[in-house]
Enzyme design. Structure first.
Site, PDB file in Angstrom:
ATOM      1  N   GLY A  35       0.809  -1.210   0.000  1.00 32.04           N
ATOM      2  CA  GLY A  35       0.000   0.000   0.000  1.00 32.04           C
ATOM      3  C   GLY A  35       0.841   1.257   0.000  1.00 32.04           C
ATOM      4  O   GLY A  35       1.886   1.327  -0.644  1.00 32.04           O
ATOM      5  N   GLU A  59      16.503  -0.698 -21.515  1.00 30.50           N
ATOM      6  CA  GLU A  59      17.271  -1.588 -22.363  1.00 30.50           C
ATOM      7  C   GLU A  59      16.456  -2.125 -23.541  1.00 30.50           C
ATOM      8  O   GLU A  59      17.018  -2.565 -24.525  1.00 30.50           O
ATOM      9  CB  GLU A  59      17.805  -2.768 -21.546  1.00 30.50           C
ATOM     10  CG  GLU A  59      18.800  -2.370 -20.485  1.00 30.50           C
ATOM     11  CD  GLU A  59      20.113  -1.893 -21.072  1.00 30.50           C
ATOM     12  OE1 GLU A  59      20.503  -2.388 -22.141  1.00 30.50           O
ATOM     13  OE2 GLU A  59      20.733  -1.015 -20.462  1.00 30.50           O
ATOM     14  N   THR A  61      14.861  -4.794 -23.468  1.00 29.39           N
ATOM     15  CA  THR A  61      15.205  -6.212 -23.493  1.00 29.39           C
ATOM     16  C   THR A  61      14.047  -7.103 -23.897  1.00 29.39           C
ATOM     17  O   THR A  61      14.265  -8.096 -24.582  1.00 29.39           O
ATOM     18  CB  THR A  61      15.736  -6.664 -22.122  1.00 29.39           C
ATOM     19  OG1 THR A  61      14.788  -6.320 -21.129  1.00 29.39           O
ATOM     20  CG2 THR A  61      17.058  -6.024 -21.806  1.00 29.39           C
ATOM     21  N   GLN A  63      11.566  -6.576 -26.024  1.00 29.28           N
ATOM     22  CA  GLN A  63      11.374  -6.575 -27.466  1.00 29.28           C
ATOM     23  C   GLN A  63      12.514  -7.298 -28.184  1.00 29.28           C
ATOM     24  O   GLN A  63      12.281  -8.050 -29.123  1.00 29.28           O
ATOM     25  CB  GLN A  63      11.250  -5.140 -28.001  1.00 29.28           C
ATOM     26  CG  GLN A  63       9.983  -4.435 -27.586  1.00 29.28           C
ATOM     27  CD  GLN A  63      10.065  -3.857 -26.185  1.00 29.28           C
ATOM     28  OE1 GLN A  63      11.126  -3.799 -25.566  1.00 29.28           O
ATOM     29  NE2 GLN A  63       8.920  -3.447 -25.668  1.00 29.28           N
TER      30      GLN A  63
END
Length: 82
Positions: A35, A59, A61, A63
């Site tokens: 919370g 980065e 990364t 994809q």
């Protein structure tokens, strides 16, 4: 596989893609579970959530790893599948 000198780019890319996604998801769920306390700038949990998310975004990364996986599974080269 690497220790046995076997090609492992597909498996390594799958592991990297999954690890990044899971790390980010877990960190953000932990912040949500705590919370308002989890969002405090002095809290280590908030830092971990930011770090996990920024590594994924900065980065690129996810994809890149997904592109490598697709190339391997489809048997395409980098010129054929961009």
């Amino acid at each position: 596989m690497a220790d046995n000198r076997k090609p492992n780019s597909l498996q390594a890319s799958m592991a990297k893609a999954k690890a990044g996604r899971v790390g980010t998801e877990i960190a953000l769920r932990c912040v949500a579970l705590c919370g308002a306390t989890g969002f405090g700038e002095g809290e280590l949990l908030e830092k971990w959530a930011r770090d996990a998310k920024i590594l994924d975004l900065f980065e690129g990364t996810q994809q890149i790893q997904l592109l490598i996986i697709a190339r391997q599974l489809l048997g395409r080269s980098s010129t054929e599948l961009k």
